[in-house]
Design a protein around this motif. Structure first.
Motif, PDB file in Angstrom:
ATOM      1  N   VAL A  70       0.836  -1.207   0.000  1.00  0.00           N
ATOM      2  CA  VAL A  70       0.000   0.000   0.000  1.00  0.00           C
ATOM      3  C   VAL A  70       0.869   1.254   0.000  1.00  0.00           C
ATOM      4  O   VAL A  70       0.633   2.203  -0.772  1.00  0.00           O
ATOM      5  CB  VAL A  70      -0.951   0.001   1.216  1.00  0.00           C
ATOM      6  CG1 VAL A  70      -1.720   1.316   1.292  1.00  0.00           C
ATOM      7  CG2 VAL A  70      -1.923  -1.173   1.134  1.00  0.00           C
ATOM      8  N   SER A 124       2.419   1.881  -3.314  1.00  0.00           N
ATOM      9  CA  SER A 124       1.487   2.381  -4.328  1.00  0.00           C
ATOM     10  C   SER A 124       1.311   3.893  -4.251  1.00  0.00           C
ATOM     11  O   SER A 124       0.929   4.528  -5.241  1.00  0.00           O
ATOM     12  CB  SER A 124       0.131   1.690  -4.178  1.00  0.00           C
ATOM     13  OG  SER A 124      -0.536   2.109  -2.993  1.00  0.00           O
ATOM     14  N   PHE A 125       1.579   4.471  -3.074  1.00  0.00           N
ATOM     15  CA  PHE A 125       1.451   5.922  -2.920  1.00  0.00           C
ATOM     16  C   PHE A 125       2.799   6.642  -2.975  1.00  0.00           C
ATOM     17  O   PHE A 125       2.850   7.871  -2.867  1.00  0.00           O
ATOM     18  CB  PHE A 125       0.771   6.260  -1.579  1.00  0.00           C
ATOM     19  CG  PHE A 125      -0.702   5.962  -1.548  1.00  0.00           C
ATOM     20  CD1 PHE A 125      -1.603   6.785  -2.199  1.00  0.00           C
ATOM     21  CD2 PHE A 125      -1.186   4.857  -0.875  1.00  0.00           C
ATOM     22  CE1 PHE A 125      -2.958   6.521  -2.172  1.00  0.00           C
ATOM     23  CE2 PHE A 125      -2.529   4.577  -0.838  1.00  0.00           C
ATOM     24  CZ  PHE A 125      -3.426   5.412  -1.492  1.00  0.00           C
ATOM     25  N   THR A 142      -0.724  10.027  -5.928  1.00  0.00           N
ATOM     26  CA  THR A 142      -1.848   9.138  -6.291  1.00  0.00           C
ATOM     27  C   THR A 142      -1.858   8.865  -7.795  1.00  0.00           C
ATOM     28  O   THR A 142      -2.796   8.252  -8.303  1.00  0.00           O
ATOM     29  CB  THR A 142      -3.193   9.774  -5.883  1.00  0.00           C
ATOM     30  OG1 THR A 142      -3.324  11.054  -6.528  1.00  0.00           O
ATOM     31  CG2 THR A 142      -3.286   9.951  -4.371  1.00  0.00           C
ATOM     32  N   GLU A 143      -0.808   9.315  -8.472  1.00  0.00           N
ATOM     33  CA  GLU A 143      -0.772   9.159  -9.934  1.00  0.00           C
ATOM     34  C   GLU A 143      -0.739   7.695 -10.365  1.00  0.00           C
ATOM     35  O   GLU A 143      -1.241   7.340 -11.429  1.00  0.00           O
ATOM     36  CB  GLU A 143       0.445   9.898 -10.504  1.00  0.00           C
ATOM     37  CG  GLU A 143       0.358  11.410 -10.404  1.00  0.00           C
ATOM     38  CD  GLU A 143       1.570  12.079 -11.031  1.00  0.00           C
ATOM     39  OE1 GLU A 143       2.452  11.337 -11.532  1.00  0.00           O
ATOM     40  OE2 GLU A 143       1.645  13.320 -11.001  1.00  0.00           O
ATOM     41  N   HIS A 144      -0.123   6.829  -9.535  1.00  0.00           N
ATOM     42  CA  HIS A 144      -0.038   5.411  -9.912  1.00  0.00           C
ATOM     43  C   HIS A 144      -1.427   4.800 -10.085  1.00  0.00           C
ATOM     44  O   HIS A 144      -1.647   3.965 -10.966  1.00  0.00           O
ATOM     45  CB  HIS A 144       0.747   4.634  -8.859  1.00  0.00           C
ATOM     46  CG  HIS A 144       2.142   5.151  -8.635  1.00  0.00           C
ATOM     47  ND1 HIS A 144       2.982   5.464  -9.682  1.00  0.00           N
ATOM     48  CD2 HIS A 144       2.839   5.415  -7.495  1.00  0.00           C
ATOM     49  CE1 HIS A 144       4.147   5.891  -9.193  1.00  0.00           C
ATOM     50  NE2 HIS A 144       4.074   5.881  -7.873  1.00  0.00           N
ATOM     51  N   TYR A 145      -2.370   5.234  -9.232  1.00  0.00           N
ATOM     52  CA  TYR A 145      -3.722   4.689  -9.332  1.00  0.00           C
ATOM     53  C   TYR A 145      -4.405   5.166 -10.615  1.00  0.00           C
ATOM     54  O   TYR A 145      -5.136   4.418 -11.263  1.00  0.00           O
ATOM     55  CB  TYR A 145      -4.546   5.101  -8.108  1.00  0.00           C
ATOM     56  CG  TYR A 145      -4.183   4.318  -6.867  1.00  0.00           C
ATOM     57  CD1 TYR A 145      -4.807   3.120  -6.574  1.00  0.00           C
ATOM     58  CD2 TYR A 145      -3.198   4.786  -6.007  1.00  0.00           C
ATOM     59  CE1 TYR A 145      -4.469   2.386  -5.440  1.00  0.00           C
ATOM     60  CE2 TYR A 145      -2.844   4.064  -4.866  1.00  0.00           C
ATOM     61  CZ  TYR A 145      -3.487   2.870  -4.595  1.00  0.00           C
ATOM     62  OH  TYR A 145      -3.146   2.147  -3.483  1.00  0.00           O
ATOM     63  N   GLY A 146      -4.160   6.420 -10.960  1.00  0.00           N
ATOM     64  CA  GLY A 146      -4.714   6.927 -12.210  1.00  0.00           C
ATOM     65  C   GLY A 146      -4.158   6.194 -13.419  1.00  0.00           C
ATOM     66  O   GLY A 146      -4.897   5.841 -14.348  1.00  0.00           O
ATOM     67  N   ASP A 147      -2.856   5.939 -13.389  1.00  0.00           N
ATOM     68  CA  ASP A 147      -2.226   5.207 -14.500  1.00  0.00           C
ATOM     69  C   ASP A 147      -2.767   3.780 -14.595  1.00  0.00           C
ATOM     70  O   ASP A 147      -3.042   3.275 -15.687  1.00  0.00           O
ATOM     71  CB  ASP A 147      -0.712   5.167 -14.311  1.00  0.00           C
ATOM     72  CG  ASP A 147      -0.081   6.552 -14.396  1.00  0.00           C
ATOM     73  OD1 ASP A 147      -0.722   7.446 -14.995  1.00  0.00           O
ATOM     74  OD2 ASP A 147       1.037   6.733 -13.867  1.00  0.00           O
ATOM     75  N   ALA A 148      -2.913   3.120 -13.419  1.00  0.00           N
ATOM     76  CA  ALA A 148      -3.369   1.722 -13.422  1.00  0.00           C
ATOM     77  C   ALA A 148      -4.820   1.601 -13.862  1.00  0.00           C
ATOM     78  O   ALA A 148      -5.169   0.771 -14.713  1.00  0.00           O
ATOM     79  CB  ALA A 148      -3.193   1.119 -12.035  1.00  0.00           C
ATOM     80  N   LEU A 149      -5.683   2.449 -13.300  1.00  0.00           N
ATOM     81  CA  LEU A 149      -7.104   2.352 -13.628  1.00  0.00           C
ATOM     82  C   LEU A 149      -7.416   2.922 -15.003  1.00  0.00           C
ATOM     83  O   LEU A 149      -8.424   2.557 -15.616  1.00  0.00           O
ATOM     84  CB  LEU A 149      -7.931   3.088 -12.558  1.00  0.00           C
ATOM     85  CG  LEU A 149      -7.855   2.505 -11.143  1.00  0.00           C
ATOM     86  CD1 LEU A 149      -8.635   3.365 -10.161  1.00  0.00           C
ATOM     87  CD2 LEU A 149      -8.392   1.076 -11.124  1.00  0.00           C
TER      88      LEU A 149
END
Length: 376
Positions: free
Chosen positions: A317, A320-321, A338-345
Motif C-alpha cells: 500500500v 502504491s502511494f 496518487t498518480e499510480h492509481y490513475g495510471d493503473a485504472l
C-alpha cells in the motif's frame, strides 16, 4: 417406480456427474502432465521412457531446485508452528482483552496472497529499505538471504492454517488429563510436552501437511524474490521457454511423487494416533482469566504477530502511494502521489485485467458453492 427408487437414481446420477467433472478438470490434466514426463515423443504423446525423469536427478541445477523447494517447505512449516502453536495455546486456555477481535484478525493473512506481500517485503527488506534503515543493519535480505525472504513471506501467510488446526485440537482435549497430572505435581512445561503435544499431534500434522505441500509447490513468492533455483519456478520457466521439452513435465512428476512420499512418511512418523483414543470429560475445560500483566502480554503477542503478518501488505500500500525513488534509505516514503492509481485504472490492459480477475473469481465462487452443496 417408487419415490425411494427415483431418489436413489437421482443421487447416483449426481455422484456420476461429480466424478465426471473431477475426472475431466482434475484427473485428466494431471494424467496429461504425468504422461508428458514419461513420453518418448512429447509432441505426439507416444511411447514410454524413464530418461526424462532420470535426467532430473542427473542435472545438478534441477536437483538443487528440488532440494531448495524441500528446504523452503521444511523451514516454512517449522516457522509456522513456532508462530501459531503458542497463539493457539493462549487462545484455548486463557481469557484476555479483545480476544474475539484478535482471533479474527490473526486469520486475515490467510486471505491475502503471499506473492503480493512479497512485493512489499522487497521494499521493506531491501539493502537500503525500511528495516535496515530502522535497525542500522546492512543485511542483503534480497540477495544473500533470498531463501529466508521466501520462507518469511510464506510463513506470515500460512501460519493461520496451523493456528486453526491446533486450536481445534486443543479444544477437543479432555481437561481431566491435564488436571490429573497437575495434581500429581507435574509442572506446566512437562505437562505440555508429555500430555498436550502428543495428543494434538494429529491435528498439527493435518495443518502442517497443507503448509508443507503449499510451500513446497509455491511459485509466486520465489518469483517475486528472484529466487529461481527452486522446482516450481524451474517448471514455470521450462514450460514458458521451451514448450516442446519434456523436462518441465518430468520435473512435475518428480515433485508430485516427492509430495506424496513426504506426506506418507510424515503420516507414518507424525500423523498417527500417538495415544489410544480418549473420552472427553463431562465438562469443558474452563478458560483462565489472565491478570493485567498476562493480559497485556497475550494481547501484545497477538498484536505483534498480526502486525508482522500484515506488514508486507502495508508495504504494498505504501509503495502504491510512493513517488518513484522516494522510498530509499528511509523508514517511510519521503514523497507521496496518487498518480499510480490513475495510471493503473486508466490503462486499458490494467483495467481489463482487474475486470477479468473479478469475473473469474465470481465464477469460481459460484461453481465451488454449487459443487460444495452437491457434495455435502
Amino acid at each position: 417406480m417408487g419415490h425411494h427408487t427415483v431418489r436413489t437414481l437421482w443421487q447416483y446420477a449426481l455422484m456420476l456427474g461429480l466424478f465426471a467433472i473431477f475426472g475431466a478438470f482434475l484427473v485428466y490434466p494431471i494424467w496429461l502432465t504425468v504422461r508428458g514426463g514419461f513420453a518418448e515423443d512429447i509432441l505426439a504423446g507416444s511411447g514410454w521412457t524413464l530418461d526424462h525423469v532420470l535426467g532430473v536427478f542427473a542435472d545438478p541445477t534441477l536437483l538443487e531446485g528440488l532440494v531448495n523447494a524441500f528446504l523452503i517447505a521444511i523451514a516454512t512449516t517449522t516457522l509456522c508452528i513456532l508462530i501459531a502453536l503458542p497463539l493457539a495455546v493462549i487462545t484455548a486456555k486463557y481469557k484476555f482483552p479483545f480476544k474475539p477481535v484478535w482471533n479474527s484478525l490473526i486469520l486475515v493473512p490467510l486471505i491475502l496472497p503471499p506473492f503480493v506481500g512479497a512485493i512489499g517485503l522487497k521494499m521493506i527488506l531491501g539493502r537500503y529499505g525500511a528495516f535496515n534503515t530502522l535497525t542500522g543493519l546492512e543485511i542483503d535480505w534480497l540477495g544473500d538471504a533470498k531463501f529466508w525472504g521466501v520462507v518469511i513471506a510464506l510463513a506470515l501467510h500460512l501460519y493461520p492454517i496451523i493456528y486453526l488446526n491446533a486450536t481445534a485440537a486443543l479444544a477437543n482435549l479432555d481437561p481431566a488429563l491435564d488436571e490429573a497430572a497437575e495434581n500429581l505435581g507435574v509442572g506446566p512445561w512437562k505437562r505440555f510436552f508429555r500430555i498436550t503435544l502428543p495428543l494434538i499431534r494429529p491435528g498439527l500434522f493435518a495443518g502442517g501437511t497443507i503448509v508443507f505441500i503449499w510451500s513446497f509447490t509455491e511459485l509466486g513468492t520465489p518469483l517475486m524474490f528472484d529466487y529461481y533455483t527452486t522446482t516450481p519456478v524451474q517448471i514455470f520457466n521450462g514450460i514458458k521457454e521451451v514448450s516442446t521439452s519434456a523436462e518441465p513435465y518430468a520435473l512435475t512428476v518428480v515433485m508430485l511423487t516427492a509430495s506424496i512420499l513426504l506426506y506418507l512418511l510424515g503420516k507414518l512418523v507424525f500423523g498417527g494416533k500417538g495415544h489410544a483414543m480418549y473420552s472427553k470429560a463431562a465438562r469443558a475445560s474452563e478458560e483462565v482469566k489472565l491478570g493485567r500483566a498476562g493480559g497485556l502480554l497475550a494481547t501484545g503477542l497477538f498484536a505483534a504477530v498480526t502486525f508482522l503478518a500484515l506488514l508486507p501488505h502495508i508495504g504494498v500500500v505504501l509503495s502504491s502511494f510512493s513517488v518513484d525513488g522516494a522510498w530509499y534509505r528511509s523508514i517511510l516514503p519521503t514523497q507521496w502521489t496518487t498518480e499510480h492509481y490513475g495510471d493503473a485504472l486508466g490503462h486499458p490492459l490494467a483495467f481489463g485485467s482487474i475486470v477479468n480477475s473479478l469475473k473469474y473469481a465470481s465464477l469460481a465462487v459460484v461453481f465451488n458453492v454449487f459443487l460444495g452443496i452437491i457434495i455435502g
